[in-house]
Write an enzyme that holds these catalytic residues in place. Structure first.
Site, short mmCIF file in Angstrom:
data_model
loop_
_atom_site.label_atom_id
_atom_site.label_comp_id
_atom_site.label_asym_id
_atom_site.label_seq_id
_atom_site.Cartn_x
_atom_site.Cartn_y
_atom_site.Cartn_z
N PRO A 28 0.92 -1.15 0.02
CA PRO A 28 -0.04 0.07 0.00
C PRO A 28 0.70 1.30 -0.05
O PRO A 28 1.80 1.44 0.94
CB PRO A 28 -0.79 -0.11 1.39
N LEU A 29 0.52 2.33 -0.97
CA LEU A 29 1.30 3.43 -1.09
C LEU A 29 0.42 4.55 -0.98
O LEU A 29 -0.15 4.69 -2.17
CB LEU A 29 2.35 3.30 -2.29
N THR A 30 0.62 5.32 -0.08
CA THR A 30 -0.20 6.89 -0.43
C THR A 30 0.56 7.35 -1.29
O THR A 30 1.73 7.76 -1.23
CB THR A 30 -0.08 7.28 1.00
N GLN A 103 -6.92 -1.03 0.67
CA GLN A 103 -6.62 -0.82 2.31
C GLN A 103 -7.61 0.00 2.79
O GLN A 103 -7.53 1.56 2.55
CB GLN A 103 -5.14 -0.26 2.28
N HIS A 179 -6.19 -1.71 7.69
CA HIS A 179 -4.94 -0.98 8.05
C HIS A 179 -4.75 -1.10 9.53
O HIS A 179 -5.16 -0.15 10.13
CB HIS A 179 -5.01 0.32 7.40
N ALA A 181 -1.70 -0.67 10.91
CA ALA A 181 -0.01 -0.57 11.11
C ALA A 181 0.18 0.90 11.14
O ALA A 181 -0.75 1.85 11.06
CB ALA A 181 0.51 -1.11 9.97
N ASN A 182 1.45 1.12 11.25
CA ASN A 182 1.84 2.57 11.38
C ASN A 182 1.28 3.64 11.87
O ASN A 182 1.56 4.99 11.41
CB ASN A 182 2.04 2.75 9.44
N TYR A 184 -1.66 4.54 12.87
CA TYR A 184 -3.07 5.16 12.83
C TYR A 184 -3.93 4.33 13.72
O TYR A 184 -3.57 3.96 14.42
CB TYR A 184 -3.27 4.78 11.04
N ARG A 231 -2.86 -5.80 8.02
CA ARG A 231 -1.56 -5.26 8.33
C ARG A 231 -1.16 -4.83 9.67
O ARG A 231 -1.84 -3.94 10.23
CB ARG A 231 -1.05 -4.09 7.23
N ASN A 239 4.92 8.01 13.65
CA ASN A 239 3.76 8.65 14.07
C ASN A 239 3.67 8.64 15.45
O ASN A 239 2.70 8.34 16.42
CB ASN A 239 2.40 7.99 13.57
N GLY A 321 7.12 -1.75 -1.80
CA GLY A 321 6.68 -0.66 -2.02
C GLY A 321 7.34 0.33 -3.15
O GLY A 321 7.09 0.40 -4.05
C1 LIG Z 1 5.19 7.01 -0.60
C2 LIG Z 1 4.95 5.98 0.27
C3 LIG Z 1 3.49 5.70 0.83
C4 LIG Z 1 3.22 4.82 1.80
N1 LIG Z 1 1.87 4.76 1.94
C5 LIG Z 1 1.50 3.68 2.77
C6 LIG Z 1 0.11 3.47 3.01
O1 LIG Z 1 -1.05 4.12 2.47
N2 LIG Z 1 -0.12 2.39 3.77
C7 LIG Z 1 0.60 1.53 4.56
O2 LIG Z 1 0.22 0.41 5.02
N3 LIG Z 1 2.03 1.83 4.26
C8 LIG Z 1 2.66 2.63 3.32
N4 LIG Z 1 3.55 2.90 3.10
C9 LIG Z 1 4.85 1.93 3.54
C10 LIG Z 1 5.13 0.93 2.48
O3 LIG Z 1 3.56 0.12 2.14
C11 LIG Z 1 6.28 -0.05 2.51
O4 LIG Z 1 5.80 -0.69 4.06
C12 LIG Z 1 7.41 0.51 2.81
O5 LIG Z 1 7.37 1.28 1.79
C13 LIG Z 1 8.65 -0.63 3.00
O6 LIG Z 1 8.68 -1.23 1.88
P1 LIG Z 1 9.75 -0.96 0.63
O7 LIG Z 1 11.13 -1.06 1.47
O8 LIG Z 1 9.38 -2.14 0.04
O9 LIG Z 1 9.43 0.25 -0.06
C14 LIG Z 1 4.20 3.90 2.19
C15 LIG Z 1 5.34 4.17 2.00
C16 LIG Z 1 6.15 5.15 1.03
C17 LIG Z 1 7.37 5.20 0.48
#
Ligand SMILES: Cc1cc2nc3c(=O)[nH]c(=O)nc-3n(C[C@H](O)[C@H](O)[C@H](O)COP(=O)(O)O)c2cc1C
Length: 363
Positions: A28-30, A103, A179, A181-182, A184, A231, A239, A321
């Site tokens: 998942p990538l915002t 997500q 979601h 995780a992270n 939230y 997740r 955060n 990601g």
């Molecule tokens: C630009 C960006 C946006 C992200 N957005 C989310 C998100 O919306 N939800 C989430 O659970 N993690 C998000 N993450 C975390 C990624 O899902 C992932 O866990 C993290 O990039 C590490 O994996 P990688 O090393 O393969 O990039 C984001 C990471 C990046 C770099």
């Protein structure tokens, strides 16, 4: 789950009645590029379509309600218009024979009143202000002290998850990822640095895990449980999250979640590079042992380390990601041992087509 030595990232895997064509999941990538009304746009359709060769795409965090929002221009999955707009994304991915989960996201205290309905204060388990600043439509602002959700209002949150899960069905998704995780909302409830409640949602680990369990139960009333993933981020201090005993907390929740027979557990190892920042360190590979189903791991994997993790039975799936941001055809590049495009962090969050849909394909 024990696996054959021959399994690689390019091997298919079945989750319930759905077959993933490979074991590379788009994490998942915002990207902060939703359109007016927080609807996915044609540009977003192109972005996901380009990445449909992943075994599974997990969408960017997508808020379950207006008051669940935490950042500018992130999409929602709670209105009729959003359903219609997401349908274009899911149709495009399906046309390319891809699979896509949405997500489900509630940001909780990671938000700002300037972005919330009627200027309300962000919601949280407890009125504890996170350290640092939040990105808003008017730039960076200091976090505010959030409002603690009243016990009587918790059913409303669960109902919002249920409603969003229904919207996800209508939008044509293949499943949902909760979601938790992270840092939230669900993670804020789980960890004791942010949860100081004295009702049945605070105190003991069982109480802090209760909201996640109730949300998961509600989502599994709408979706076949094999189409629901979750997740967690046991080592993640992001955060301003902290737990006094992450090993006990995360061991408990992973064991408890087994009862839902979910499609997968998605653990991100983010934070591993900074041991102790999210609480006393522990070996998170122990969680794999506690989980009865499909296990996905994440963070800084590449083709070699992903294959190694599968071979050593440390995971069944790996999510990528940043590599998927920069390489829409990542599975093919891995399969042919081809060079990778490098991601450009400047264009991660917000902007236009640049750094979003203009990363070149090999062909
Ligand atoms: C630009 C960006 C946006 C992200 N957005 C989310 C998100 O919306 N939800 C989430 O659970 N993690 C998000 N993450 C975390 C990624 O899902 C992932 O866990 C993290 O990039 C590490 O994996 P990688 O090393 O393969 O990039 C984001 C990471 C990046 C770099």
């Amino acid at each position: 789950m024990s696996q054959s030595q021959d399994i690689t990232l390019l091997s298919p895997i079945k989750i319930g009645n759905q077959t993933l064509k490979n074991r590379l999941v788009m994490a998942p990538l915002t990207r902060n590029r939703a359109g007016e009304g927080l609807l996915p746009t044609e540009m977003n359709v192109t972005y996901y379509k380009q990445r449909a060769s992943a075994g599974l795409i997990i969408s960017e965090g997508t808020q379950i309600a207006e008051d669940a929002l935490g950042y500018p221009l992130t999409p929602g999955i709670h209105s009729e218009d959003q359903i219609v707009a997401w349908r274009k994304v899911t149709d495009a991915v399906h046309k390319e024979e891809g699979l896509i989960f949405v997500q489900l996201w509630h940001c909780g205290r990671v938000s700002h009143s300037s972005m919330l309905p009627n200027g309300m204060k962000p919601l949280a388990p407890s009125a504890i202000k996170p350290a640092g600043e939040v990105y808003t439509y008017e730039g960076m602002k200091p976090y505010e002290t959030p409002q603690a959700i009243a016990t009587a209002d918790i059913p409303k949150i669960i109902e919002q998850y249920r409603h969003a899960a229904c919207c996800a069905v209508e939008a044509g998704f293949d499943g949902v990822e909760i979601h938790a995780a992270n840092g939230y909302l669900l993670d804020q409830f789980l960890r004791d640095g942010s949860n100081k409640r004295d009702d049945q949602y605070g105190g003991s680990i069982e109480n802090r895990a209760r909201l996640i369990m109730e949300v998961t139960a509600a989502v599994c009333e709408i979706w076949d449980s094999k189409k629901v993933g979750i997740r967690l981020s046991p080592l993640q201090p992001f955060n301003d999250l902290y737990d006094s005993d992450p090993k006990a907390t995360f061991s408990y929740i992973v064991k408890a979640l087994n009862k839902f027979d979910l499609g997968y557990l998605h653990i991100t190892e983010m934070g591993a590079e900074n041991p102790g920042a999210a609480g006393p360190s522990f070996d998170i590979s122990s969680l794999r042992e506690l989980w009865n189903g499909i296990y996905m791991t994440n963070s800084n994997y590449d083709f070699a380390s992903g294959n190694k993790a599968l071979k050593e039975d440390k995971a069944d799936l790996i999510s990528f990601g940043k590599l998927f941001i920069a390489n829409p055809d990542l599975p093919e590049r891995f399969a042919t041992n081809s060079p990778l495009n490098q991601p450009d962090p400047e264009s991660f969050y917000g902007g236009d087509e640049k750094g979003y849909i203009d990363y070149p394909f090999m062909k």
